[in-house]
Design an enzyme around this catalytic site. Sequence first.
Site, PDB file in Angstrom:
ATOM      1  N   ARG A   1       2.029 -42.269 -77.656  1.00 35.32           N
ATOM      2  CA  ARG A   1       0.693 -42.698 -77.225  1.00 35.32           C
ATOM      3  C   ARG A   1       0.069 -43.749 -78.148  1.00 35.32           C
ATOM      4  O   ARG A   1      -1.146 -43.893 -78.194  1.00 35.32           O
ATOM      5  CB  ARG A   1      -0.267 -41.509 -77.075  1.00 35.32           C
ATOM      6  CG  ARG A   1       0.203 -40.456 -76.080  1.00 35.32           C
ATOM      7  CD  ARG A   1      -0.927 -39.542 -75.652  1.00 35.32           C
ATOM      8  NE  ARG A   1      -0.425 -38.482 -74.778  1.00 35.32           N
ATOM      9  CZ  ARG A   1      -0.015 -37.280 -75.202  1.00 35.32           C
ATOM     10  NH1 ARG A   1      -0.075 -36.988 -76.485  1.00 35.32           N
ATOM     11  NH2 ARG A   1       0.422 -36.391 -74.344  1.00 35.32           N
TER      12      ARG A   1
ATOM     13  N   LYS B   1      -2.108 -58.430 -74.134  1.00 35.43           N
ATOM     14  CA  LYS B   1      -1.507 -58.107 -72.847  1.00 35.43           C
ATOM     15  C   LYS B   1      -0.047 -57.780 -73.070  1.00 35.43           C
ATOM     16  O   LYS B   1       0.712 -58.610 -73.584  1.00 35.43           O
ATOM     17  CB  LYS B   1      -1.613 -59.296 -71.891  1.00 35.43           C
ATOM     18  CG  LYS B   1      -2.916 -59.383 -71.138  1.00 35.43           C
ATOM     19  CD  LYS B   1      -2.750 -60.354 -69.970  1.00 35.43           C
ATOM     20  CE  LYS B   1      -4.017 -60.533 -69.181  1.00 35.43           C
ATOM     21  NZ  LYS B   1      -3.809 -61.455 -68.039  1.00 35.43           N
TER      22      LYS B   1
ATOM     23  N   GLU C   1       1.383 -74.148 -71.748  1.00 36.79           N
ATOM     24  CA  GLU C   1       0.228 -73.305 -72.075  1.00 36.79           C
ATOM     25  C   GLU C   1      -0.731 -74.034 -73.022  1.00 36.79           C
ATOM     26  O   GLU C   1      -1.944 -73.835 -72.956  1.00 36.79           O
ATOM     27  CB  GLU C   1       0.675 -71.966 -72.682  1.00 36.79           C
ATOM     28  CG  GLU C   1       1.544 -71.116 -71.756  1.00 36.79           C
ATOM     29  CD  GLU C   1       0.752 -70.302 -70.712  1.00 36.79           C
ATOM     30  OE1 GLU C   1      -0.490 -70.398 -70.661  1.00 36.79           O
ATOM     31  OE2 GLU C   1       1.409 -69.568 -69.932  1.00 36.79           O
TER      32      GLU C   1
ATOM     33  N   LYS D   1      -8.071 -69.121 -77.092  1.00 36.60           N
ATOM     34  CA  LYS D   1      -7.684 -67.846 -76.492  1.00 36.60           C
ATOM     35  C   LYS D   1      -8.446 -66.695 -77.145  1.00 36.60           C
ATOM     36  O   LYS D   1      -8.923 -65.782 -76.465  1.00 36.60           O
ATOM     37  CB  LYS D   1      -6.174 -67.625 -76.603  1.00 36.60           C
ATOM     38  CG  LYS D   1      -5.767 -66.279 -76.000  1.00 36.60           C
ATOM     39  CD  LYS D   1      -4.413 -66.264 -75.370  1.00 36.60           C
ATOM     40  CE  LYS D   1      -4.234 -64.951 -74.597  1.00 36.60           C
ATOM     41  NZ  LYS D   1      -2.887 -64.775 -74.061  1.00 36.60           N
TER      42      LYS D   1
ATOM     43  N   GLU E   1     -10.012 -58.275 -69.217  1.00 38.87           N
ATOM     44  CA  GLU E   1      -9.979 -59.180 -68.082  1.00 38.87           C
ATOM     45  C   GLU E   1     -10.785 -58.676 -66.893  1.00 38.87           C
ATOM     46  O   GLU E   1     -10.285 -58.566 -65.776  1.00 38.87           O
ATOM     47  CB  GLU E   1      -8.521 -59.442 -67.652  1.00 38.87           C
ATOM     48  CG  GLU E   1      -8.412 -60.651 -66.728  1.00 38.87           C
ATOM     49  CD  GLU E   1      -6.964 -61.090 -66.477  1.00 38.87           C
ATOM     50  OE1 GLU E   1      -6.178 -61.143 -67.432  1.00 38.87           O
ATOM     51  OE2 GLU E   1      -6.655 -61.397 -65.322  1.00 38.87           O
TER      52      GLU E   1
ATOM     53  N   ARG F   1     -11.935 -63.795 -68.918  1.00 35.33           N
ATOM     54  CA  ARG F   1     -10.559 -63.901 -69.407  1.00 35.33           C
ATOM     55  C   ARG F   1      -9.611 -64.438 -68.340  1.00 35.33           C
ATOM     56  O   ARG F   1      -8.590 -65.048 -68.654  1.00 35.33           O
ATOM     57  CB  ARG F   1     -10.069 -62.540 -69.898  1.00 35.33           C
ATOM     58  CG  ARG F   1      -8.658 -62.594 -70.444  1.00 35.33           C
ATOM     59  CD  ARG F   1      -8.226 -61.331 -71.151  1.00 35.33           C
ATOM     60  NE  ARG F   1      -6.851 -61.494 -71.606  1.00 35.33           N
ATOM     61  CZ  ARG F   1      -6.270 -60.779 -72.547  1.00 35.33           C
ATOM     62  NH1 ARG F   1      -6.929 -59.823 -73.124  1.00 35.33           N
ATOM     63  NH2 ARG F   1      -5.029 -61.011 -72.910  1.00 35.33           N
TER      64      ARG F   1
ATOM     65  N   ASN G   1      -5.585 -67.623 -66.790  1.00 35.97           N
ATOM     66  CA  ASN G   1      -4.511 -67.602 -65.795  1.00 35.97           C
ATOM     67  C   ASN G   1      -4.476 -68.878 -64.947  1.00 35.97           C
ATOM     68  O   ASN G   1      -3.846 -68.896 -63.890  1.00 35.97           O
ATOM     69  CB  ASN G   1      -4.667 -66.379 -64.876  1.00 35.97           C
ATOM     70  CG  ASN G   1      -4.428 -65.084 -65.627  1.00 35.97           C
ATOM     71  OD1 ASN G   1      -3.602 -65.034 -66.526  1.00 35.97           O
ATOM     72  ND2 ASN G   1      -5.174 -64.055 -65.270  1.00 35.97           N
TER      73      ASN G   1
ATOM     74  N   HIS H   1      -1.424 -69.758 -62.998  1.00 36.60           N
ATOM     75  CA  HIS H   1      -0.539 -68.601 -63.004  1.00 36.60           C
ATOM     76  C   HIS H   1      -0.341 -67.975 -61.631  1.00 36.60           C
ATOM     77  O   HIS H   1       0.681 -67.324 -61.407  1.00 36.60           O
ATOM     78  CB  HIS H   1      -1.054 -67.540 -63.984  1.00 36.60           C
ATOM     79  CG  HIS H   1      -0.776 -67.880 -65.424  1.00 36.60           C
ATOM     80  ND1 HIS H   1      -1.233 -69.045 -66.016  1.00 36.60           N
ATOM     81  CD2 HIS H   1      -0.079 -67.226 -66.390  1.00 36.60           C
ATOM     82  CE1 HIS H   1      -0.838 -69.068 -67.283  1.00 36.60           C
ATOM     83  NE2 HIS H   1      -0.134 -67.991 -67.534  1.00 36.60           N
TER      84      HIS H   1
ATOM     85  N   HIS I   1       3.303 -67.542 -60.762  1.00 36.13           N
ATOM     86  CA  HIS I   1       3.968 -66.247 -60.565  1.00 36.13           C
ATOM     87  C   HIS I   1       4.751 -66.234 -59.260  1.00 36.13           C
ATOM     88  O   HIS I   1       5.823 -65.633 -59.172  1.00 36.13           O
ATOM     89  CB  HIS I   1       2.936 -65.116 -60.555  1.00 36.13           C
ATOM     90  CG  HIS I   1       2.444 -64.754 -61.931  1.00 36.13           C
ATOM     91  ND1 HIS I   1       1.397 -63.886 -62.138  1.00 36.13           N
ATOM     92  CD2 HIS I   1       2.855 -65.144 -63.157  1.00 36.13           C
ATOM     93  CE1 HIS I   1       1.184 -63.760 -63.437  1.00 36.13           C
ATOM     94  NE2 HIS I   1       2.056 -64.515 -64.075  1.00 36.13           N
TER      95      HIS I   1
ATOM     96  N   HIS J   1       8.769 -69.054 -67.703  1.00 34.57           N
ATOM     97  CA  HIS J   1       7.365 -68.795 -67.372  1.00 34.57           C
ATOM     98  C   HIS J   1       6.512 -70.051 -67.546  1.00 34.57           C
ATOM     99  O   HIS J   1       5.728 -70.418 -66.676  1.00 34.57           O
ATOM    100  CB  HIS J   1       6.833 -67.651 -68.256  1.00 34.57           C
ATOM    101  CG  HIS J   1       5.371 -67.396 -68.102  1.00 34.57           C
ATOM    102  ND1 HIS J   1       4.834 -66.849 -66.948  1.00 34.57           N
ATOM    103  CD2 HIS J   1       4.325 -67.616 -68.939  1.00 34.57           C
ATOM    104  CE1 HIS J   1       3.505 -66.743 -67.092  1.00 34.57           C
ATOM    105  NE2 HIS J   1       3.180 -67.202 -68.287  1.00 34.57           N
TER     106      HIS J   1
END
Lengths: 373, 373
Positions: free
Chosen positions: A130, A152, A194, A236, A246, A250, A254, A257, A261, A274
């Site tokens: 955890r 993330k 990026e 960032k 997010e 935030r 993206n 993206h 994606h 990516h």
Amino acid sequence: MNAATPTSLPFALVPVALADRSYDILIGSGLIAWQASWAGLPAASTAVIVSNTTVAPLHAARVREALQSHYRRVLCVELPDGEVHKDWQTLNLIFDHLLANACDRKTVLVALGGGVIGDMTGFAAACYMRGVPFVQVPTTLLAQVDSSVGGKTAVNHPLGKNMIGAFYQPVRVICDLDTLDTLPPRELAAGLAEVIKYGPIADGGFLDWIEVNLDALLARDKAALAHAVRRSCEIKAEVVGGDERESGRRAILNFGHTFGHAIEAGMGYGAWLHGEAVGCGMVMAADLSARLGLMPAAFVSRLRHICERAGLPVRAPRLDATHNVERYLELMQVDKKAEDGQIRFVVIDAMGSARMQAAPEALVRQVIEAACA
Amino acid sequence: MNAATPTSLPFALVPVALADRSYDILIGSGLIAWQASWAGLPAASTAVIVSNTTVAPLHAARVREALQSHYRRVLCVELPDGEVHKDWQTLNLIFDHLLANACDRKTVLVALGGGVIGDMTGFAAACYMRGVPFVQVPTTLLAQVDSSVGGKTAVNHPLGKNMIGAFYQPVRVICDLDTLDTLPPRELAAGLAEVIKYGPIADGGFLDWIEVNLDALLARDKAALAHAVRRSCEIKAEVVGGDERESGRRAILNFGHTFGHAIEAGMGYGAWLHGEAVGCGMVMAADLSARLGLMPAAFVSRLRHICERAGLPVRAPRLDATHNVERYLELMQVDKKAEDGQIRFVVIDAMGSARMQAAPEALVRQVIEAACA
């Protein structure tokens, strides 16, 4: 170059302010070998380097040596390399190794590699018992300017990229610019996608700087890279600091993206890098911004030209021989940013300013058709 | 009994204070059918009930009916029943279902079942798209008094129980006491083990109350159950509120769990119920407290007698024909509470007061030998 004195070289420290989850990003040359990079990390008996079969031979020995001054036992797990291995089966190799070696809940994980290694190691750290602390040592430009910052973490699911994951912050990020020396050109370009992104969404002046310094960046000039990584991380960190999970702003990170994606998923994870998909997706998102009347057509041409110069693909791939547009739309529906069935996009509404907006499907179809033409 | 007016029956609300992760535990009869139980949950288009093949036929229809007033689409996933299925493969059935149905990041998961369903649904909620909200509807006494409260979620790994998980809080816990009517006697006893636990660690008066009311609890008297669940949740909420991520005091909730986990793992997950293992483990931890000179022998006998009356096993199983003690020690080493190789135990140092303490191996061996005799 003397690796023991990185302060004589370009060096920067970017703090990420997230209350009790705050941490620092160190940026410079020779940082892995610099003992101070590793000072003050959480105490534990064991540190575990998580890397892959490509990066470990290049850098793991020096990371191990640095860690041995702080941890009684330093272990190393080498995962198979590549986005296709960013799945539960590979993640489980980390858990197997930790449990087989009786690693306790204080164990520090050290992610040594690109975005895939960082995302998987971070998710493993989030879940093992955890939650155990972890350090990011990103060795690609993309990881240094994006994926290693902000917490993330995730693995892919056969039905979607990064669908299974957590928001989980590292305790430190160590960006050693020397690791970029061995980066394949295609991956350097992917990282630049990026970097370029931060201009339109947050800082028009930075995009101007990139245009001027793009050749120096492509030549891996350390001073230019240091500035690009620092400014990217600053932007960032500022955005993430205001919206860790997010729920709002935030999402502007993206930019490109949603289309990206779809390209990654439609081509099969790993076929496009990516950053390559994001580069192409940014040009498409810029085109959408123009078609929505938010930006002039010249902005789209300029962004396309910068991406081309950086070595990025700016023409979108066909994802289906007969139903290409439908395939794109289908893939974007299951993207995380789809809420209540409506696709929302990050669009640019002024240079250095982005926002989320739902777009009419007809416009989205035009964007896809134009990009694939 | 009129299910529409639970306020005429035993009813309690226990708040869990965790800053922006605070939530309420509702305790009473008829709560599933009571519309107010479901009011004010996060807005979304879809709610997904996660249950198992045993519980779903008993309660899923009423939960679905209640949810349909608040969510446009209500889906249900039925997992196989049992601790042996508390693994990644079963967890992945939830992800498959969510992705196959294009569930977005606002989707609300509803855990309907015992501790296994609650732990897995909570972990799925923690990981799906990096976090969606979830509601606990615990249908076993153990889940109502323990596992549904406090945000510990996890799945098992072949090398250890609950090794992969997250701290992730539900947005509400709905303890409908009527669900306990159909609970097998063995599971009722297993739940009572965790109820009994709260006495020695936090409230001597509560242990006195349990001793007096144990027959009423075994007869499933609703007023007695309501008090037992409420007081258990109050104590757990108070402890968790001060130490959400178990860096300190929260560990006292693991009284009996170090020995208990060894029993569960050694016998094979599912052979003993978690509560049964904890009941036996508590008697062993009480014995350790006595052998450390912290408590009188009479405390051990009293606790053993209460556990026996509750229907719990108080003799520990042999885990190995020839190296039984070694097997116990080995299994306890990989337990999460092992740090730096030293095994720490929750011990009782006065009635209603617990603390963490490392114990000499010789004493631990004596405890195991006595319990297995």
